[in-house]
Write a protein that holds these residues in place. Structure first.
Motif, PDB file in Angstrom:
ATOM      1  N   MET A   1       5.653  -5.221  26.298  1.00  0.00           N
ATOM      2  CA  MET A   1       5.218  -4.213  25.307  1.00  0.00           C
ATOM      3  C   MET A   1       6.441  -3.610  24.622  1.00  0.00           C
ATOM      4  N   THR A   2       6.403  -3.516  23.318  1.00  0.00           N
ATOM      5  CA  THR A   2       7.535  -2.913  22.604  1.00  0.00           C
ATOM      6  C   THR A   2       7.138  -1.530  22.134  1.00  0.00           C
ATOM      7  N   ASP A   3       8.139  -0.694  21.992  1.00  0.00           N
ATOM      8  CA  ASP A   3       7.841   0.629  21.452  1.00  0.00           C
ATOM      9  C   ASP A   3       8.142   0.597  19.971  1.00  0.00           C
ATOM     10  N   LEU A   4       7.088   0.714  19.206  1.00  0.00           N
ATOM     11  CA  LEU A   4       7.184   0.539  17.772  1.00  0.00           C
ATOM     12  C   LEU A   4       8.174   1.509  17.139  1.00  0.00           C
ATOM     13  N   ILE A   5       8.123   2.734  17.587  1.00  0.00           N
ATOM     14  CA  ILE A   5       8.925   3.786  16.955  1.00  0.00           C
ATOM     15  C   ILE A   5      10.418   3.471  17.065  1.00  0.00           C
ATOM     16  N   ASP A   6      10.850   2.947  18.225  1.00  0.00           N
ATOM     17  CA  ASP A   6      12.271   2.726  18.437  1.00  0.00           C
ATOM     18  C   ASP A   6      12.755   1.394  17.890  1.00  0.00           C
ATOM     19  N   SER A   7      11.847   0.424  17.824  1.00  0.00           N
ATOM     20  CA  SER A   7      12.310  -0.928  17.576  1.00  0.00           C
ATOM     21  C   SER A   7      12.287  -1.326  16.108  1.00  0.00           C
ATOM     22  N   ARG A   8      11.767  -0.483  15.233  1.00  0.00           N
ATOM     23  CA  ARG A   8      11.642  -0.935  13.851  1.00  0.00           C
ATOM     24  C   ARG A   8      12.494  -0.086  12.905  1.00  0.00           C
ATOM     25  N   GLU A   9      12.813  -0.724  11.797  1.00  0.00           N
ATOM     26  CA  GLU A   9      13.561  -0.021  10.759  1.00  0.00           C
ATOM     27  C   GLU A   9      12.768   1.199  10.296  1.00  0.00           C
ATOM     28  N   PRO A  10      13.445   2.307  10.031  1.00  0.00           N
ATOM     29  CA  PRO A  10      12.712   3.498   9.625  1.00  0.00           C
ATOM     30  C   PRO A  10      12.075   3.386   8.239  1.00  0.00           C
ATOM     31  N   THR A  11      12.642   2.567   7.363  1.00  0.00           N
ATOM     32  CA  THR A  11      12.053   2.475   6.026  1.00  0.00           C
ATOM     33  C   THR A  11      11.021   1.361   5.983  1.00  0.00           C
ATOM     34  N   ALA A  12       9.847   1.703   5.507  1.00  0.00           N
ATOM     35  CA  ALA A  12       8.782   0.705   5.449  1.00  0.00           C
ATOM     36  C   ALA A  12       8.772   0.047   4.081  1.00  0.00           C
ATOM     37  N   ALA A  13       8.836  -1.274   4.070  1.00  0.00           N
ATOM     38  CA  ALA A  13       8.828  -2.004   2.803  1.00  0.00           C
ATOM     39  C   ALA A  13       7.392  -2.225   2.335  1.00  0.00           C
ATOM     40  N   VAL A  14       6.442  -2.040   3.235  1.00  0.00           N
ATOM     41  CA  VAL A  14       5.059  -2.373   2.935  1.00  0.00           C
ATOM     42  C   VAL A  14       4.322  -1.121   2.458  1.00  0.00           C
ATOM     43  N   GLN A  15       3.519  -1.295   1.424  1.00  0.00           N
ATOM     44  CA  GLN A  15       2.690  -0.194   0.935  1.00  0.00           C
ATOM     45  C   GLN A  15       1.230  -0.570   1.047  1.00  0.00           C
ATOM     46  N   PHE A  16       0.407   0.442   1.241  1.00  0.00           N
ATOM     47  CA  PHE A  16      -1.032   0.201   1.236  1.00  0.00           C
ATOM     48  C   PHE A  16      -1.681   1.151   0.238  1.00  0.00           C
ATOM     49  N   PRO A  17      -2.635   0.704  -0.612  1.00  0.00           N
ATOM     50  CA  PRO A  17      -3.113  -0.677  -0.675  1.00  0.00           C
ATOM     51  C   PRO A  17      -2.161  -1.611  -1.407  1.00  0.00           C
ATOM     52  N   MET A  18      -2.319  -2.898  -1.126  1.00  0.00           N
ATOM     53  CA  MET A  18      -1.529  -3.926  -1.802  1.00  0.00           C
ATOM     54  C   MET A  18      -2.366  -4.532  -2.913  1.00  0.00           C
ATOM     55  N   THR A  19      -1.667  -5.137  -3.876  1.00  0.00           N
ATOM     56  CA  THR A  19      -2.383  -5.750  -4.996  1.00  0.00           C
ATOM     57  C   THR A  19      -2.654  -7.218  -4.681  1.00  0.00           C
ATOM     58  N   ARG A  20      -3.831  -7.664  -5.073  1.00  0.00           N
ATOM     59  CA  ARG A  20      -4.135  -9.088  -4.892  1.00  0.00           C
ATOM     60  C   ARG A  20      -3.459  -9.877  -6.003  1.00  0.00           C
ATOM     61  N   THR A  21      -2.839 -11.005  -5.668  1.00  0.00           N
ATOM     62  CA  THR A  21      -2.256 -11.838  -6.725  1.00  0.00           C
ATOM     63  C   THR A  21      -3.327 -12.762  -7.295  1.00  0.00           C
ATOM     64  N   CYS A  22      -4.277 -13.182  -6.469  1.00  0.00           N
ATOM     65  CA  CYS A  22      -5.451 -13.903  -6.942  1.00  0.00           C
ATOM     66  C   CYS A  22      -6.652 -13.012  -6.627  1.00  0.00           C
ATOM     67  N   PRO A  23      -7.493 -12.744  -7.626  1.00  0.00           N
ATOM     68  CA  PRO A  23      -8.573 -11.766  -7.420  1.00  0.00           C
ATOM     69  C   PRO A  23      -9.565 -12.154  -6.326  1.00  0.00           C
ATOM     70  N   MET A  24      -9.653 -13.439  -6.013  1.00  0.00           N
ATOM     71  CA  MET A  24     -10.613 -13.871  -4.997  1.00  0.00           C
ATOM     72  C   MET A  24      -9.940 -14.127  -3.656  1.00  0.00           C
ATOM     73  N   HIS A  25      -8.637 -13.846  -3.567  1.00  0.00           N
ATOM     74  CA  HIS A  25      -7.917 -14.037  -2.305  1.00  0.00           C
ATOM     75  C   HIS A  25      -7.369 -12.714  -1.792  1.00  0.00           C
ATOM     76  N   MET A  26      -7.113 -12.654  -0.490  1.00  0.00           N
ATOM     77  CA  MET A  26      -6.474 -11.476   0.075  1.00  0.00           C
ATOM     78  C   MET A  26      -5.014 -11.423  -0.402  1.00  0.00           C
ATOM     79  N   PRO A  27      -4.409 -10.230  -0.422  1.00  0.00           N
ATOM     80  CA  PRO A  27      -2.979 -10.172  -0.768  1.00  0.00           C
ATOM     81  C   PRO A  27      -2.204 -11.106   0.170  1.00  0.00           C
ATOM     82  N   PRO A  28      -1.266 -11.919  -0.395  1.00  0.00           N
ATOM     83  CA  PRO A  28      -0.556 -12.903   0.433  1.00  0.00           C
ATOM     84  C   PRO A  28       0.220 -12.263   1.595  1.00  0.00           C
TER      85      PRO A  28
END
Lengths: 408, 72
Positions: A1-28
């Motif tokens: 088990m890893t501790d998320l808080i300690d093991s990850r970079e503090p800056t999050a590159a991911v945003q929610f919600p994400m945009t779909r690149t194809c309207p009928m597909h999930m964001p890649p």
């Protein structure tokens, strides 16, 4: 088990919600996260709050079924879609989808009898009539015709107005309510103004039903509440009416539209449905899985939990991505393939657990009737413009096309 | 001892999705008043497994008859 808080970079590159690149597909990005970071650090786009995104089917399902995962929108750590000041949050009457037991249970039980399997079956003939009337109207027009405007929007709107006992003359008002409140790009001022307007509107409607009951959902809701031991107050009933309208107008319209578009792009699936109408139900479930128009269920753990080997501390809000779960190859091999023969029944498009969509079976019946009638009556139906030219909602809570012009 | 499988439902957990009635209307029904599950029969059919899997809150279980008596 890893501790998320300690093991990850503090800056999050991911945003929610994400945009779909194809309207009928999930964001890649969903697939990348699922493989590399099934519990991913992210930032809520509108509020900047820190969120954890869940992309595995097993984790999403577990979270939606876990009583230790709170849906309470007033709980600290809850991830709101738009910035709402804390003092306002404590005053707002949230819909029961954003409550926990026992408050959620009491409210949901008041509404359940309106959506039983028997009632849904009994509503079929009227649904069929409404769909037939709309298709008559389409056939009387010269193409191209916009399927959103002429079919996907008016069918659920009229049907739900009748069901609730609201005046069909107010349909445009309801649609505006639904569009503004589900649009993540609407500013807080616009959203708050519409919420205030809805309080007044539905407040008046509930009072009218109490004074002069009819044979409709809201009148029965008021009567059932009167007989109930744990009586809800007026504002609770208003919140319930608001939720039903928003769900019926926005999500259903977008699902009908995007589903029709998907079928137009897969004529082999349409042929099969026409050849074997009993396959329509399976096709509808596959459309629900494949398109996942409503994505992202917010939960807050009330105790430390572990998901995919990562410890999530109590109070850290998570977004369980229904769409990512529905494209998890562990459960749905080759998820990017639209295949009406696959067993899509494990999809989480309606959620799961105590908060699973109340109208799920009504929505399924509605989609079955619409698609089977549309393609039976207009078998030569085709898109009037290339799919790449169609405008889609961006960053909205519910995904779908603004218009689907067709000819035949 | 011969044991038979029985269907058991937990009405307290039930959220009235109606999924079980759609899956197997011969075994499951919903109460007219509160919308929660009621059993029409407690003997499982071929389609009962679909109802068990489709319940959003896992309120339906299959148990052997001896256990079912314990529940009552």
């Amino acid at each position: 088990m890893t501790d998320l808080i300690d093991s990850r970079e503090p800056t999050a590159a991911v945003q929610f919600p994400m945009t779909r690149t194809c309207p009928m597909h999930m964001p890649p990005q969903y697939a990348e996260l699922r493989d590399e970071q099934p519990v991913a650090e992210a930032t809520m786009r509108m509020t900047g709050a820190r969120a954890l995104l869940l992309t595995r089917h097993a984790d999403v399902k577990k979270v939606l079924n876990d009583k230790a995962m709170s849906s309470d929108a007033k709980r600290p750590g809850y991830l709101h879609q738009i910035p709402i000041p804390e003092e306002i949050i404590q005053f707002i009457k949230f819909p029961f989808v954003a409550m926990d037991a026992p408050e959620h249970t009491a409210r949901r039980r008041l509404v359940i009898p309106e959506f039983t399997a028997k009632r849904v079956q009994a509503l079929r003939p009227r649904m069929q009539e409404i769909v037939d009337e709309r298709i008559d109207a389409i056939l009387a027009m010269d193409g191209p015709v916009d399927l959103v405007r002429e079919l996907a929007a008016p069918v659920p709107s009229l049907f739900f107005c009748e069901l609730l006992g609201a005046d069909p003359a107010d349909i445009d008002t309801f649609r505006r309510f639904a569009e503004v409140t589900t649009n993540r790009d609407a500013g807080p001022e616009e959203t708050n103004a519409v919420f205030a307007e809805m309080e007044t509107f539905f407040g008046g409607l509930i009072r009218q039903k109490a004074a002069d009951p009819g044979d409709d959902l809201l009148s029965r809701l008021v009567a059932r509440n009167e007989e109930s031991e744990e009586k809800l107050d007026h504002d609770d009933l208003v919140a319930i009416a608001r939720t039903l309208i928003i769900a019926a107008f926005d999500a259903t319209t977008k699902m009908i539209s995007l589903g029709a578009l998907t079928l137009l792009e897969h004529p082999e699936a349409v042929d099969e449905i026409l050849r074997d109408p009993s396959s329509t139900g399976k096709a509808v479930d596959e459309l629900l899985r494949y398109l996942s128009v409503l994505d992202g269920s917010v939960r807050v753990p009330t105790e430390d939990v572990e998901l995919s080997g990562v410890r999530i501390p109590a109070g850290q809000g998570v977004v369980a991505l229904n769409g990512a779960a529905n494209w998890d190859p562990e459960v749905f091999p080759e998820p990017e393939k639209f295949d009406i023969h696959r067993d899509a029944s494990e999809h989480l498009a309606f959620g799961s657990g105590a908060h699973q969509c109340l109208g799920a079976n009504l929505a399924r019946v509605q989609l079955e009737i619409i698609y089977s009638t549309l393609f039976t009556r207009i078998p030569t139906l085709k898109l009037a413009v290339p799919v790449d030219d169609l405008p889609f909602t961006e960053g909205g809570h519910v995904h779908g096309p603004y218009e689907v012009p067709v000819t035949w | 001892m011969v044991t038979a499988t029985r269907v058991v439902v937990d009405r307290e957990t039930c959220v009235g999705s109606g999924n079980c009635v759609f899956a197997e209307p011969r075994v499951f029904d919903q109460d007219e008043v509160d919308g929660r599950v009621v059993l029409r029969a407690d003997t499982p059919s071929a389609l009962t497994a679909k109802a068990v899997a489709g319940c959003p809150v896992r309120a339906i279980t299959l148990v052997d008859a001896a256990q079912a008596l314990g529940h009552a």
